[in-house]
Write a protein that holds these residues in place. Structure first.
Motif, PDB file in Angstrom:
ATOM      1  N   ARG A 126      46.653  43.301  28.279  1.00 43.57           N
ATOM      2  CA  ARG A 126      46.463  41.966  27.717  1.00 43.57           C
ATOM      3  C   ARG A 126      45.161  41.382  28.241  1.00 43.57           C
ATOM      4  N   THR A 127      44.479  40.678  27.358  1.00 42.00           N
ATOM      5  CA  THR A 127      43.256  39.996  27.745  1.00 42.00           C
ATOM      6  C   THR A 127      43.629  38.682  28.419  1.00 42.00           C
ATOM      7  N   SER A 128      42.889  38.307  29.463  1.00 40.67           N
ATOM      8  CA  SER A 128      43.158  37.045  30.154  1.00 40.67           C
ATOM      9  C   SER A 128      42.800  35.874  29.243  1.00 40.67           C
ATOM     10  N   ASP A 129      43.222  34.675  29.628  1.00 40.95           N
ATOM     11  CA  ASP A 129      42.967  33.479  28.832  1.00 40.95           C
ATOM     12  C   ASP A 129      41.482  33.227  28.629  1.00 40.95           C
ATOM     13  N   ASP A 130      40.672  33.483  29.662  1.00 35.65           N
ATOM     14  CA  ASP A 130      39.236  33.232  29.537  1.00 35.65           C
ATOM     15  C   ASP A 130      38.490  34.384  28.871  1.00 35.65           C
ATOM     16  N   GLY A 131      39.195  35.478  28.614  1.00 37.27           N
ATOM     17  CA  GLY A 131      38.597  36.608  27.917  1.00 37.27           C
ATOM     18  C   GLY A 131      37.672  37.455  28.769  1.00 37.27           C
ATOM     19  N   LEU A 132      37.627  37.207  30.065  1.00 40.51           N
ATOM     20  CA  LEU A 132      36.695  37.922  30.931  1.00 40.51           C
ATOM     21  C   LEU A 132      37.339  39.067  31.710  1.00 40.51           C
ATOM     22  N   SER A 133      38.657  39.197  31.617  1.00 41.96           N
ATOM     23  CA  SER A 133      39.314  40.283  32.332  1.00 41.96           C
ATOM     24  C   SER A 133      40.485  40.805  31.494  1.00 41.96           C
ATOM     25  N   ILE A 134      40.944  41.992  31.869  1.00 40.61           N
ATOM     26  CA  ILE A 134      42.073  42.619  31.184  1.00 40.61           C
ATOM     27  C   ILE A 134      43.160  42.893  32.217  1.00 40.61           C
ATOM     28  N   ARG A 135      44.369  42.471  31.911  1.00 36.81           N
ATOM     29  CA  ARG A 135      45.528  42.704  32.773  1.00 36.81           C
ATOM     30  C   ARG A 135      46.249  43.924  32.218  1.00 36.81           C
ATOM     31  N   ARG A 136      46.431  44.937  33.043  1.00 34.13           N
ATOM     32  CA  ARG A 136      47.109  46.157  32.604  1.00 34.13           C
ATOM     33  C   ARG A 136      48.372  46.378  33.446  1.00 34.13           C
ATOM     34  N   ARG A 137      49.467  46.626  32.774  1.00 35.25           N
ATOM     35  CA  ARG A 137      50.723  46.990  33.424  1.00 35.25           C
ATOM     36  C   ARG A 137      50.761  48.511  33.423  1.00 35.25           C
ATOM     37  N   ARG A 138      50.958  49.108  34.591  1.00 34.06           N
ATOM     38  CA  ARG A 138      50.903  50.568  34.730  1.00 34.06           C
ATOM     39  C   ARG A 138      52.204  51.104  35.329  1.00 34.06           C
ATOM     40  N   GLN A 139      52.431  52.399  35.070  1.00 30.09           N
ATOM     41  CA  GLN A 139      53.589  53.079  35.642  1.00 30.09           C
ATOM     42  C   GLN A 139      53.153  54.436  36.170  1.00 30.09           C
ATOM     43  N   CYS A 140      53.645  54.767  37.337  1.00 35.35           N
ATOM     44  CA  CYS A 140      53.329  56.053  37.962  1.00 35.35           C
ATOM     45  C   CYS A 140      54.248  57.126  37.384  1.00 35.35           C
ATOM     46  N   PRO A 141      53.677  58.253  36.901  1.00 39.69           N
ATOM     47  CA  PRO A 141      54.525  59.327  36.359  1.00 39.69           C
ATOM     48  C   PRO A 141      55.293  60.086  37.451  1.00 39.69           C
ATOM     49  N   GLN A 142      54.838  59.976  38.693  1.00 37.90           N
ATOM     50  CA  GLN A 142      55.477  60.707  39.801  1.00 37.90           C
ATOM     51  C   GLN A 142      56.707  59.963  40.328  1.00 37.90           C
TER      52      GLN A 142
END
Length: 154
Positions: free
Chosen positions: A17-33
């Protein structure tokens, strides 16, 4: 991206998801291990080349503190300074450069500051552009008056 739980060298992006100000991206990640989930925030780096040659990361707070000095005693709020600093950062990032001189940042500050408060603009410009005499102030004031007359005619 290393997993912060098991240090596995890879992870899978679940959501971006893009942040409100559009200057950063928030990524939700999952470890496959290990299956652990974590969040990362990604931003494009922007570095400032100071007059001394030292390179440091761009800081909105430094923009605000420099402009704050010019705005002392003026009807300018912290929210106004934050908006100005954001506008300056957005303008600088739009150039596409990963490094920018402090001189360019100063030039970028002048426009929004002029719109915010003309007295603060003159204070900032006098230091930034190293006014040496009353003629420098007079020339800058004459330009402001000419711009006002042009705007009134439009």
């Amino acid at each position: 991206m290393h997993c912060p739980f098991c240090r596995h060298a890879d992870s899978r992006v679940i959501d971006s998801r893009t942040s409100d100000d559009g200057l950063s991206i928030r990524r939700r990640r999952q470890c496959p291990q290990c299956g652990g989930r974590f969040t990362t925030i990604e931003t494009a780096s922007l570095n400032v080349i100071k007059r001394s040659g030292v390179i440091e990361p761009f800081s909105r707070e430094k923009v605000m503190s420099g402009v704050r000095k010019a705005c002392q005693g003026r009807p300018v709020t912290e929210a106004d300074l934050a908006v100005l600093a954001q506008a300056v950062e957005e303008s600088v990032r739009q150039t596409g450069a990963s490094q920018i001189d402090t001189n360019e940042i100063g030039l970028t500050i002048l426009g929004p500051l002029r719109d915010l408060d003309e007295v603060a603009y003159l204070r900032f410009a006098s230091v930034y552009q190293a006014f040496d005499s009353l003629e420098d102030f007079e020339a800058s004031i004459a330009q402001l008056r000419a711009d006002h007359a042009r705007d009134a005619a439009d």
